[in-house]
Design an enzyme around this catalytic site. Structure first.
Site, PDB file in Angstrom:
ATOM      1  N   ARG A 136      40.813  16.535 -29.296  1.00  0.00           N
ATOM      2  CA  ARG A 136      39.888  16.916 -30.359  1.00  0.00           C
ATOM      3  C   ARG A 136      40.252  18.305 -30.874  1.00  0.00           C
ATOM      4  O   ARG A 136      40.929  19.082 -30.200  1.00  0.00           O
ATOM      5  CB  ARG A 136      38.452  16.911 -29.839  1.00  0.00           C
TER       6      ARG A 136
ATOM      7  N   LYS B  13      33.784  17.448 -25.077  1.00  0.00           N
ATOM      8  CA  LYS B  13      32.582  16.981 -25.774  1.00  0.00           C
ATOM      9  C   LYS B  13      31.645  16.256 -24.826  1.00  0.00           C
ATOM     10  O   LYS B  13      30.424  16.306 -24.984  1.00  0.00           O
ATOM     11  CB  LYS B  13      32.995  16.052 -26.923  1.00  0.00           C
TER      12      LYS B  13
ATOM     13  N   HIS C  73      40.527  15.030 -38.116  1.00  0.00           N
ATOM     14  CA  HIS C  73      40.072  14.156 -37.026  1.00  0.00           C
ATOM     15  C   HIS C  73      40.768  12.793 -37.070  1.00  0.00           C
ATOM     16  O   HIS C  73      40.838  12.096 -36.052  1.00  0.00           O
ATOM     17  CB  HIS C  73      38.554  13.970 -37.100  1.00  0.00           C
TER      18      HIS C  73
ATOM     19  N   ARG D  48      43.391  12.160 -34.466  1.00  0.00           N
ATOM     20  CA  ARG D  48      42.973  11.644 -33.146  1.00  0.00           C
ATOM     21  C   ARG D  48      42.963  10.108 -33.175  1.00  0.00           C
ATOM     22  O   ARG D  48      43.352   9.468 -32.204  1.00  0.00           O
ATOM     23  CB  ARG D  48      41.595  12.204 -32.792  1.00  0.00           C
TER      24      ARG D  48
ATOM     25  N   HIS E 218      37.394   9.252 -23.649  1.00  0.00           N
ATOM     26  CA  HIS E 218      36.287   8.372 -24.022  1.00  0.00           C
ATOM     27  C   HIS E 218      35.599   7.832 -22.774  1.00  0.00           C
ATOM     28  O   HIS E 218      36.249   7.466 -21.796  1.00  0.00           O
ATOM     29  CB  HIS E 218      36.799   7.197 -24.863  1.00  0.00           C
TER      30      HIS E 218
ATOM     31  N   TYR F 123      38.168   4.138 -32.177  1.00  0.00           N
ATOM     32  CA  TYR F 123      39.244   5.069 -32.497  1.00  0.00           C
ATOM     33  C   TYR F 123      40.603   4.382 -32.514  1.00  0.00           C
ATOM     34  O   TYR F 123      41.627   5.030 -32.633  1.00  0.00           O
ATOM     35  CB  TYR F 123      39.274   6.207 -31.460  1.00  0.00           C
TER      36      TYR F 123
END
Length: 326
Positions: A191, A216, A278, A281, A304, A313
């Site tokens: 990220r 995150k 982003h 990613r 994740h 993603y």
């Protein structure tokens, strides 16, 4: 105990009763003022009365900034911008006038100029601030007005990947530092904040791994580094040592918002449309699957927590799967 004072042709009522904050209200009619006193005191007697706070929305949001945001990740930087927008819209409004209708009008006005995801995030912050005010700060409201309105639907999940030739367009046109950041993003699926928080002590050169202490999901992880990613970090470390106290400073001397703006400017210069930082990613995650890694291995790298979020993603190209099918 209630009292009525006449001032400037109006009747100012004050009710003071144990167990309740002092309540004040102004009327143009004495008879209406007396009726309001009767109804209000009866509700207090039956413990049905809920006073409306005299605070303004500004006071609640300021307190939220001072007491709550510092405990959020990175000091709640992104929330600061949303709170400033909310203060511009509602700041001077008394809290009792912040009705669902007023908030719904704000929602509809904002949707005309920004995405539904942006509006949702702003409403979530406002809802959180009011919930804390009601539950923890003694602010008396019958209910949270944000909870009474319909939130706009989230934007469709982005599926943007780099088109053939776009990486070759971006890298030569980028500054040296931005070029290395883009390479890291594509090689590691990190990220934005994780890249900008890389320190020298986080890198294990002998094992070719990078430790990510702040994530995150609040779960630190260690990821493997490709040869390309390792070289990008070595080059950045050499460049950073010339200008930064590298033991205590991140390898990359950029703020998150500055990186976003620099990447958008780069896309404009190179004529690349609808690409955000982003999205790199997304691209990197899809590439990991295309290299043959299984979902558990990919999740270990990307951080994740569950497969459903990981799949959001992942955007495999149908044409790249043709050869596998035979």
């Amino acid at each position: 105990m209630a009292s009525i004072k006449r001032r400037n042709g109006k009747y100012q009522v004050a009710i003071r009763r144990n167990g309740y904050p002092s309540i004040y209200k102004t009327f143009t009619s004495l008879s209406i003022a007396r009726k309001w006193i009767t109804v209000t005191e009866a509700d207090m007697e039956r413990q049905l009365f809920q006073s409306t706070s005299q605070a303004t929305v500004n006071e609640i949001l300021d307190r939220y900034v001072q007491q709550i945001l510092p405990s959020h990740r990175n000091g709640g930087i992104s929330e600061h911008y949303r709170l400033q927008r909310l203060k511009c819209a509602f700041g001077k409004l008394p809290l009792h006038r912040l009705t669902p209708m007023v908030i719904a009008q704000y929602r509809d006005l904002r949707l005309a100029s920004v995405s539904s995801s942006t509006v949702r995030r702003e409403l979530v912050v406002l809802r959180s601030a009011l919930n804390i005010a009601i539950r923890e700060w003694g602010i008396s409201l019958p209910a949270n007005p944000v909870a009474a309105i319909k939130f706009p639907k989230d934007n469709p999940h982005r599926t943007r990947r780099l088109h053939p030739g776009e990486q070759a367009q971006l890298l030569p046109a980028a500054s040296d530092q931005l070029q290395r950041i883009i390479v890291l993003a594509l090689e590691t699926a990190l990220r934005r904040a994780e890249i900008l928080n890389i320190h020298k002590q986080d890198i294990d050169w002998s094992n070719r791994t990078l430790h990510i202490p702040s994530t995150k999901t609040d779960q630190p992880r260690t990821i493997p580094l490709s040869t390309t990613a390792t070289e990008a970090l070595r080059t950045q470390l050499r460049a950073a040592q010339n200008v930064l106290p590298i033991k205590t400073t991140s390898l990359f001397a950029l703020r998150a918002d500055s990186l976003t703006r620099a990447f958008l400017r780069l896309c404009r210069r190179t004529g690349i449309d609808d690409l955000r930082f982003h999205d790199l990613r997304h691209e990197a995650t899809s590439r990991l699957f295309e290299k043959g890694l299984n979902p558990v291995e990919v999740a270990t790298i990307t951080g994740h927590k569950d497969t459903r979020m990981l799949m959001r993603y992942t955007h495999l190209r149908a044409e790249d799967l043709v050869e596998r099918l035979g």
